[in-house]
Design a protein around this motif. Structure first.
Motif, PDB file in Angstrom:
ATOM      1  N   ASP A  90       1.051  -1.632   0.010  1.00 24.26           N
ATOM      2  CA  ASP A  90      -0.334   0.284  -0.357  1.00 24.26           C
ATOM      3  C   ASP A  90       1.262   1.473  -0.008  1.00 24.26           C
ATOM      4  OD1 ASP A  90       1.050  -0.866   2.530  1.00 24.26           O
ATOM      5  OD2 ASP A  90      -1.821  -0.508   3.754  1.00 24.26           O
ATOM      6  N   ARG A 108       3.384   6.142  -4.227  1.00 28.02           N
ATOM      7  CA  ARG A 108       1.583   6.420  -4.774  1.00 28.02           C
ATOM      8  C   ARG A 108       1.206   5.435  -2.647  1.00 28.02           C
ATOM      9  NH1 ARG A 108       0.318   1.180  -3.983  1.00 28.02           N
ATOM     10  NH2 ARG A 108       1.410  -0.388  -4.513  1.00 28.02           N
ATOM     11  N   LYS A 110      -2.063   4.222  -0.058  1.00 22.53           N
ATOM     12  CA  LYS A 110      -3.206   3.829   0.060  1.00 22.53           C
ATOM     13  C   LYS A 110      -3.173   3.406   1.418  1.00 22.53           C
ATOM     14  CE  LYS A 110      -5.656   1.419  -2.597  1.00 22.53           C
ATOM     15  NZ  LYS A 110      -5.777   0.178  -3.707  1.00 22.53           N
ATOM     16  N   TYR A 112      -6.191   2.197   3.245  1.00 26.53           N
ATOM     17  CA  TYR A 112      -6.438   0.847   3.462  1.00 26.53           C
ATOM     18  C   TYR A 112      -6.720   0.068   2.032  1.00 26.53           C
ATOM     19  CZ  TYR A 112      -8.668   3.573   7.211  1.00 26.53           C
ATOM     20  OH  TYR A 112      -8.731   3.713   8.471  1.00 26.53           O
ATOM     21  N   PRO A 113      -5.824  -0.887   1.489  1.00 26.14           N
ATOM     22  CA  PRO A 113      -5.476  -1.532   0.226  1.00 26.14           C
ATOM     23  C   PRO A 113      -6.606  -1.767  -0.179  1.00 26.14           C
ATOM     24  CG  PRO A 113      -3.837  -2.442   2.046  1.00 26.14           C
ATOM     25  CD  PRO A 113      -4.933  -1.526   2.622  1.00 26.14           C
ATOM     26  N   SER A 114      -7.996  -2.448   0.489  1.00 26.96           N
ATOM     27  CA  SER A 114      -8.607  -2.843   0.242  1.00 26.96           C
ATOM     28  C   SER A 114      -9.632  -1.871  -0.716  1.00 26.96           C
ATOM     29  CB  SER A 114      -9.919  -3.731   0.991  1.00 26.96           C
ATOM     30  OG  SER A 114     -10.430  -2.685   2.471  1.00 26.96           O
ATOM     31  N   ILE A 115      -9.837  -1.210  -0.523  1.00 23.81           N
ATOM     32  CA  ILE A 115     -10.638   0.548  -0.714  1.00 23.81           C
ATOM     33  C   ILE A 115      -9.426   1.352  -1.793  1.00 23.81           C
ATOM     34  CG2 ILE A 115     -11.539   2.354  -0.378  1.00 23.81           C
ATOM     35  CD1 ILE A 115     -11.670   1.895   2.731  1.00 23.81           C
ATOM     36  N   ASP A 116     -10.403   1.626  -2.563  1.00 27.46           N
ATOM     37  CA  ASP A 116      -9.309   1.653  -4.377  1.00 27.46           C
ATOM     38  C   ASP A 116     -10.255   3.594  -4.067  1.00 27.46           C
ATOM     39  OD1 ASP A 116      -8.576   2.117  -6.761  1.00 27.46           O
ATOM     40  OD2 ASP A 116     -10.550   1.554  -7.899  1.00 27.46           O
ATOM     41  N   ASN A 117      -8.632   4.002  -3.111  1.00 30.78           N
ATOM     42  CA  ASN A 117      -8.740   5.266  -2.793  1.00 30.78           C
ATOM     43  C   ASN A 117      -7.355   5.674  -2.583  1.00 30.78           C
ATOM     44  OD1 ASN A 117      -8.763   8.292  -2.375  1.00 30.78           O
ATOM     45  ND2 ASN A 117      -9.235   7.844  -0.286  1.00 30.78           N
ATOM     46  N   GLU A 118      -6.747   6.136  -3.867  1.00 33.57           N
ATOM     47  CA  GLU A 118      -4.936   5.754  -3.497  1.00 33.57           C
ATOM     48  C   GLU A 118      -4.384   7.633  -4.078  1.00 33.57           C
ATOM     49  OE1 GLU A 118      -2.727   2.844  -5.634  1.00 33.57           O
ATOM     50  OE2 GLU A 118      -3.841   4.530  -7.454  1.00 33.57           O
TER      51      GLU A 118
END
Length: 152
Positions: A90, A108, A110, A112-118
């Protein structure tokens, strides 16, 4: 009183940066991580242009140690790439020193790796900024050691 350096910063022009602060070190000094060194629960702050982000990140002192060695090599040779990544995938920070000492910091993050917000970031520096980063990481690796921690 002894002050322990538990953070380092990758410096850029115009007060841009990536800062990682180790908050909780797991297993120190007895139990090392499969990623090398000791697992840490850490905080990260990123300032790139007018954007600012902060959050948490799991990173091992071994992953920081590997980055330090790569960074030292490109700092001394004035060319090349050093990459800081973590086991969770992440966080990725790449420092590239180009000819004439120009440095590009990009990456980059993230939370929370499970949420697609980067957050994807990019800023510039020059080779002279890298020396302070190396000093800060060297202080940390003096305390926490390398891939085998302080035991090996």
């Amino acid at each position: 009183m002894l002050k322990i350096m538990n953070q380092f910063q990758i410096y850029g022009e115009n007060n841009q940066y990536v800062m990682i602060q180790l908050e909780k070190i797991h297993g120190f000094p007895q139990t090392t991580s499969h990623s090398g060194g000791y697992d840490t629960e850490s905080s990260i702050k990123i300032k790139s242009g007018s954007y600012y982000a902060s959050g948490s990140v799991w990173i091992s002192t071994g992953e920081i140690y590997v980055f330090k060695n790569q960074l030292k090599e490109i700092y001394e040779s004035c060319i090349g790439t050093a990459k800081l990544t973590n086991d969770e995938a992440d966080l990725e920070v790449t420092v590239t020193i180009e000819n004439r000492g120009r440095a590009i910091i990009e990456g980059r993050y993230k939370e929370y790796p499970s949420i697609d917000n980067e957050l994807i970031f990019f800023f510039e520096a020059d080779q002279s900024y890298i020396g302070k980063t190396l000093e800060e990481i060297n202080e940390m690796t003096t305390i926490y050691g390398g891939m085998n921690g302080i035991i090996g």
